[in-house]
Motif scaffolding. Structure first.
Motif, short mmCIF file in Angstrom:
data_model
loop_
_atom_site.label_atom_id
_atom_site.label_comp_id
_atom_site.label_asym_id
_atom_site.label_seq_id
_atom_site.Cartn_x
_atom_site.Cartn_y
_atom_site.Cartn_z
N THR A 243 41.04 47.69 31.92
CA THR A 243 39.42 47.24 31.71
C THR A 243 40.25 45.66 31.23
OG1 THR A 243 38.19 48.66 31.41
CG2 THR A 243 37.11 46.78 30.09
N GLN A 244 41.63 46.03 30.42
CA GLN A 244 42.12 44.38 29.59
C GLN A 244 42.69 44.07 30.67
OE1 GLN A 244 44.84 47.00 27.38
NE2 GLN A 244 44.16 46.65 25.63
N ARG A 245 43.53 44.27 31.71
CA ARG A 245 43.32 43.45 33.10
C ARG A 245 42.51 42.95 33.53
NH1 ARG A 245 47.28 46.40 36.88
NH2 ARG A 245 47.86 44.40 37.92
N ALA A 246 41.20 43.44 33.79
CA ALA A 246 40.44 43.25 34.78
C ALA A 246 39.24 41.77 33.75
CB ALA A 246 39.32 44.48 34.81
N VAL A 247 39.85 41.79 32.81
CA VAL A 247 38.91 40.16 31.62
C VAL A 247 39.64 39.37 31.75
CG1 VAL A 247 38.89 40.42 29.03
CG2 VAL A 247 37.78 41.78 29.80
N ALA A 248 41.79 39.72 31.46
CA ALA A 248 42.61 38.55 31.57
C ALA A 248 42.64 38.04 33.23
CB ALA A 248 43.73 39.46 32.00
N PHE A 249 42.57 39.11 34.31
CA PHE A 249 42.04 38.01 35.81
C PHE A 249 40.15 37.14 35.77
CE2 PHE A 249 43.61 42.30 37.41
CZ PHE A 249 44.99 41.87 37.69
N SER A 250 39.40 38.31 35.25
CA SER A 250 37.93 36.94 34.69
C SER A 250 38.75 36.03 34.07
CB SER A 250 37.32 37.71 34.44
OG SER A 250 36.20 36.95 34.53
N GLU A 251 39.05 35.52 33.06
CA GLU A 251 39.97 34.71 32.62
C GLU A 251 40.41 33.46 33.12
OE1 GLU A 251 41.03 35.53 28.32
OE2 GLU A 251 40.66 33.38 27.89
N ALA A 252 41.73 33.97 33.88
CA ALA A 252 42.32 34.01 34.74
C ALA A 252 41.91 33.02 36.23
CB ALA A 252 43.56 34.53 35.17
N THR A 253 40.82 33.23 36.48
CA THR A 253 40.15 33.19 37.83
C THR A 253 39.18 32.54 37.79
OG1 THR A 253 39.40 35.00 38.45
CG2 THR A 253 41.27 34.74 39.40
N GLY A 254 38.60 32.25 36.47
CA GLY A 254 37.48 31.52 36.32
C GLY A 254 36.02 32.67 37.07
N ALA A 255 36.11 33.60 37.29
CA ALA A 255 35.66 35.02 38.44
C ALA A 255 34.45 35.45 37.65
CB ALA A 255 35.78 35.18 39.69
N PRO A 256 33.43 36.03 37.77
CA PRO A 256 33.18 36.98 37.20
C PRO A 256 33.22 38.16 38.05
CG PRO A 256 31.17 36.41 38.89
CD PRO A 256 32.82 35.68 39.10
N VAL A 257 33.76 39.24 36.44
CA VAL A 257 33.90 40.96 36.94
C VAL A 257 32.32 41.80 36.73
CG1 VAL A 257 36.54 40.54 37.21
CG2 VAL A 257 34.71 40.75 34.55
N TYR A 258 32.13 42.37 37.22
CA TYR A 258 31.53 44.05 36.99
C TYR A 258 32.39 44.67 36.77
CZ TYR A 258 27.16 46.75 37.89
OH TYR A 258 26.78 48.12 38.33
N LEU A 259 32.06 45.64 35.77
CA LEU A 259 32.67 46.97 36.22
C LEU A 259 31.97 47.78 35.83
CD1 LEU A 259 34.65 45.41 32.00
CD2 LEU A 259 35.18 45.25 34.59
N VAL A 260 32.46 48.78 37.06
CA VAL A 260 32.25 49.61 37.32
C VAL A 260 32.10 51.75 36.24
CG1 VAL A 260 31.82 49.25 39.82
CG2 VAL A 260 33.50 50.62 38.24
N HIS A 261 30.86 51.72 36.08
CA HIS A 261 31.32 53.30 35.63
C HIS A 261 31.67 53.55 33.80
CE1 HIS A 261 34.61 54.09 38.26
NE2 HIS A 261 34.09 54.27 38.71
#
Ligand SMILES: [Zn+2]
Length: 483
Positions: A243-261
């Motif tokens: 989840t930490q990486r997912a957030v960092a990836f969103s911040e690095a790219t500006g792209a939205p992320v949707y975290l399932v389950h």
């Protein structure tokens, strides 16, 4: 509200008795009387008129809507009128025992009118895979459907994202938990960035592949491979770090992320911290984490409760309910996966090799209503936002779906907030023929479900025809204002 111009022709055809409603034995007009309507602009008591599959008119109590000739009227006095549910996360077809037809039946009986299925892509055959899935939807589905392609090879698919969005598929899924993710992180970051630029929402399964695989391996070596060790063999830490990486990836790219389950308090705090900083981080949780805890793995029937991630502690469950109430969790996805009871109880399963997932489409909304709204944890408006409006906004369906407003699709549920039933295996419409929640008493059930103006469930029976469901048109992702 926009209406397609061809409707004018359809209205004339209906007047001549040639309408689609007549062909399917459905009245051309439906009026729901005296319901409590949870509408887009607020809660209204009164009547609702449906024509040509759309919500045509909403009248407050006192301004009784006149019925046209041949109209069917449904008395909803004392009942709620809710938008049809949208389940953003199901798995139908393939080796599982539910297809679009049985999955739709379970969904409609549970007040869900749109389901979102995953499509596994083979290599670069994106258009072919989506066309094949669409053909299946058109012959098998009763509910409406949207599709999420699962991306295994980022480099092959990234150049095809524009074509994917243009054909109406504006979401995709990536499994961080698969070793293939860590083998090509730059490729997946490019995919995420391109998806964001293209108006596609990226759904992420957040568990760390290395932690999951090496921990399970160690448990097997140590003789702790039995399912009762599963919650520890697949630790919260794996979800936290992903989840930490997912957030960092969103911040690095500006792209939205949707975290399932999302399943744990630790992961939720990471997502909440990101949201507080304004990052486009959206959170789905799953019914099993709201209604069950890890003690289920102590029993002989532990296999029934296997899911990825595992069931967590009571403290995690409380945190998720709190996140739902505070709006940091935006949607509920069943992650419906249909195995038979025998398959789920297969004694050869271990913490490493097992059948993950369970069927849940039929009881998700009633259980959330019962444990959420009836207990006062959430309001009925939050219930509607979580199970209909928010998924519609995130997946490009709003305002045609996910809400009650003039001009929207007439996807509706007439809901009895006081009806109490005990969940029973024999009532299950899933081909699995059972529910992990059998025996549980639940208050608040759908009485009638309407999909695009057609009554598809009533008197305890699904009346909609296989093949009447369709692929729902979608817009590209843009930052939503969530309820
Ligand atoms: Zn899933």
């Amino acid at each position: 509200m926009i209406r397609p111009t061809h409707l004018r022709a359809l209205v004339i055809a209906v007047a001549l008795g040639l309408g689609t409603g007549v062909a399917t034995g459905q009245p051309t007009e439906l009026i729901i009387r005296n319901g409590t309507i949870i509408a887009d602009e607020g809660t209204v008591r009164g009547d609702l008129r449906i024509r040509n599959g759309l919500i045509d008119e909403i009248g407050e109590i006192g301004e009784r809507l006149a019925a046209g000739s041949g109209a069917r009227e449904i008395d909803a006095d004392g009942l709620l009128v809710l938008p049809g549910g949208i389940d953003p996360h199901v798995h139908l077809g393939g080796n599982w025992v539910d297809d679009y037809t049985s999955g739709s039946a379970a969904a409609l009986a549970g007040g869900i009118t749109t389901i979102s299925n995953f499509v596994t892509l083979r290599g670069d055959q994106v258009a072919e895979a989506m066309a094949q899935a669409t053909a299946q939807v058109e012959t098998e589905a009763i509910a409406d459907v949207i599709l999420h392609p699962i991306i295994g090879d980022a480099a092959l698919v990234t150049p095809q994202l524009e074509a994917l969005a243009r054909s109406g598929h504006t979401s995709l899924k990536v499994f961080m938990v698969r070793p293939s993710f860590d083998r090509d992180v730059p490729g997946f970051l490019n995919l995420l960035a391109t998806a964001g630029d293209t108006g596609i929402l990226t759904m992420l399964h957040c568990e760390d592949a290395a932690i999951v695989s090496t921990t399970a391996e160690r448990f097997i070596t140590e003789g702790r491979g039995a399912l009762r060790f599963y919650p520890d063999a697949r630790p919260v830490l794996a979800e936290l770090v992903a989840t930490q990486r997912a957030v960092a990836f969103s911040e690095a790219t500006g792209a939205p992320v949707y975290l399932v389950h999302l399943s744990s308090e630790h992961a939720l705090r990471v997502a909440e911290e990101a949201q507080a900083r304004g990052l486009p981080v959206y959170v789905e949780t799953r019914p099993i984490y709201l209604h069950l805890t890890r003690e289920r793995f102590d029993g002989l029937d532990a296999g029934l409760f296997m899911g990825q991630p595992p069931l967590r502690t009571q403290q995690d469950q409380d945190a998720l309910w709190d996140g739902i109430a505070r709006g940091t969790i935006h949607t509920i996805g069943t992650d419906h996966v249909a195995y038979t009871r025998e398959q789920k109880l297969d004694p050869t399963q271990t913490v490493q090799r097992h059948r993950a997932g369970m069927n849940n489409l039929q009881v998700m909304r009633p259980m959330l209503y019962s444990d959420g709204v009836r207990t006062g944890r959430i309001t009925v408006e939050q219930f509607v936002a979580l199970t209909a409006t928010n998924p519609a906004k995130l997946f490009g369906l709003y305002p045609a779906k996910g809400t009650i407003a003039v001009g929207a699709d007439a996807d509706l549920v007439i809901w009895d907030p006081d009806e109490t039933r005990t969940i029973r295996d024999e009532d299950a419409l899933s081909n699995t023929g059972f529910s992990i929640h059998a025996g549980r008493e639940v208050t608040g059930w759908p009485i009638v479900t309407i999909r695009r103006g057609e009554v598809v469930y009533e008197n305890g029976r699904v009346t909609g025809r296989a093949g009447s469901g369709r692929l729902a048109p979608r817009r590209r992702w843009k930052p939503p204002i969530l309820n």
